[in-house]
Scaffold this motif. Structure first.
Motif, mmCIF file in Angstrom:
data_model
loop_
_atom_site.group_PDB
_atom_site.id
_atom_site.type_symbol
_atom_site.label_atom_id
_atom_site.label_comp_id
_atom_site.label_asym_id
_atom_site.label_seq_id
_atom_site.Cartn_x
_atom_site.Cartn_y
_atom_site.Cartn_z
ATOM 1 N N GLN A 2 71.983 37.465 11.334
ATOM 2 C CA GLN A 2 70.979 38.254 10.631
ATOM 3 C C GLN A 2 71.580 38.907 9.379
ATOM 4 N N THR A 60 69.020 30.317 7.519
ATOM 5 C CA THR A 60 67.570 30.235 7.399
ATOM 6 C C THR A 60 66.926 31.222 8.355
ATOM 7 N N ARG A 61 65.625 31.477 8.097
ATOM 8 C CA ARG A 61 64.893 32.368 8.981
ATOM 9 C C ARG A 61 64.808 31.789 10.384
ATOM 10 N N SER A 62 64.631 30.489 10.517
ATOM 11 C CA SER A 62 64.557 29.871 11.836
ATOM 12 C C SER A 62 65.862 30.029 12.594
ATOM 13 N N GLY A 63 67.009 29.992 11.857
ATOM 14 C CA GLY A 63 68.296 30.211 12.524
ATOM 15 C C GLY A 63 68.404 31.620 13.066
ATOM 16 N N ASP A 119 65.862 33.475 13.963
ATOM 17 C CA ASP A 119 64.947 33.566 15.114
ATOM 18 C C ASP A 119 65.554 32.933 16.358
ATOM 19 N N ARG A 120 66.237 31.792 16.148
ATOM 20 C CA ARG A 120 66.864 31.157 17.330
ATOM 21 C C ARG A 120 67.960 32.039 17.911
ATOM 22 N N GLU A 140 68.054 35.326 17.730
ATOM 23 C CA GLU A 140 67.383 36.437 18.409
ATOM 24 C C GLU A 140 66.810 35.988 19.747
ATOM 25 N N GLN A 141 66.261 34.760 19.771
ATOM 26 C CA GLN A 141 65.704 34.225 21.018
ATOM 27 C C GLN A 141 66.807 34.053 22.065
#
Length: 325
Positions: free
Chosen positions: A101, A111-114, A116-117, A119-120
């Motif tokens: 982050q 990337t934003r998806s990275g 999010d992954r 955080e998930q």
């Protein structure tokens, strides 16, 4: 002497009743009225099949819950170790999420998806750790619940073992069979009196006496009662002479004054207990009958000694207090 009459009775008489129900499968070969059974000998036995099965079932239940507690304790130890690993994974996932982050926000790397992954992954690790922590927290409660169930199973096992022991009834003392209402193959129920035993080692005679004679002539030593109760205390245990009313030979036994049994307010009489040991009851000349339960006897109780008195023939004294010389 204070002279009275009374019937000989055994001091201890016990009616044997089964504590469980079942069919009689075995009885003593001499279980007949008048026979003497030695202490500890078998009186009768109830069919133990059902009670043996109940004990085996209760024992298996105890073993099952003991194994369950052992399994819970081992699982508790294992899951406690797993919780440490899961907390470590949660910490690592949190650091990885913070790093990705930070790179994305400050250095525009990734990337934003990275993010999010990451955080998930962190949320999943934290959820697994929280679930394991909840399970570990509940293990002591589950172990206590299983322990309570185990205690109940052990209590049922103790009851089953006691019922199995109750299938065999032995004589509690060396006893004379006073009455029998029992046959092999008979079904008995709890509380049903089947055998009455009499302990002939100690006999007693209850002798009613006039309260005025007791007040005037009975020997009391003046000692207070052991407990603070309003009852006759300090009665001297004097030796008493006992004669069977149907014995014309003049044979005599000796007993000992034991206690005051009862005061009858209607008849104004005191009931005295004279106790006789088995050795005294069987003492006598060869061929003489012993003193036994049921004999009606005359009892002479020694009283106070009279001093400065003269003995007169009964026929010399009239009802008008006149003495004929």
């Amino acid at each position: 002497f204070i002279t009275g009459y009374g019937e000989v009775r055994t001091f201890n008489t016990v009616t044997i009743s089964p504590e469980i129900s079942g069919t009689i499968v075995n009885i003593h070969p001499r279980l007949e009225t008048g026979e003497t059974i030695t202490e500890g000998e078998l009186l009768f036995q109830i069919d133990p099949a059902n009670y043996t099965a109940a004990e085996n079932e209760a024992r298996a239940n105890v073993a099952q819950w003991e194994n369950a507690i052992t399994r819970l304790e081992k699982q508790f130890a294992i899951d406690t170790g797993r919780l440490k690993n899961l907390r470590r994974n949660e910490h690592l996932a949190q650091k990885e999420f913070a790093r990705i982050q930070t790179l994305f926000k400050t250095d525009n790397v990734g990337t934003r998806s990275g993010v999010d992954r990451a955080e998930q992954a962190y949320n999943g690790a934290r959820d697994l750790a929280d679930q394991m922590a909840q399970a570990v927290t509940l293990y002591p409660i589950r172990i206590k619940e299983a322990q309570s169930t185990l205690d109940g199973a052990r209590a049922r096992l103790a009851l089953a073992t006691a019922n199995l022991k109750r299938c065999t009834i032995n004589s509690p003392f060396t006893a004379r069979i006073k009455s029998v209402a029992l046959e092999k193959g008979q079904y008995v129920s709890p509380g049903q009196g089947v055998v009455t035993l009499a302990d002939d080692s100690i006999l007693e005679i209850h002798v009613p006496t006039d309260s005025r004679d007791a007040r005037q002539w009975l020997l009391f030593n003046g000692k207070p009662a052991a407990s603070k109760t309003a009852w006759f205390a300090g009665l001297e245990p004097v030796v008493c002479n006992i004669h069977w009313t149907e014995d014309t030979t003049g044979h005599m036994w000796q007993g000992r004054l034991d206690r005051v049994v009862q005061f009858h307010r209607e008849t104004r009489t005191l009931t005295l207990a004279v106790r006789i040991d088995a050795a005294d009851a069987t003492a006598g000349n060869p061929g003489q009958l012993p003193l036994v339960d049921g004999m009606f006897c005359t009892v002479e109780i020694p009283g106070k000694t009279l001093k400065q008195v003269f003995k007169l023939p009964r026929q010399a004294v009239s009802f008008s207090n006149t003495v004929y010389m």
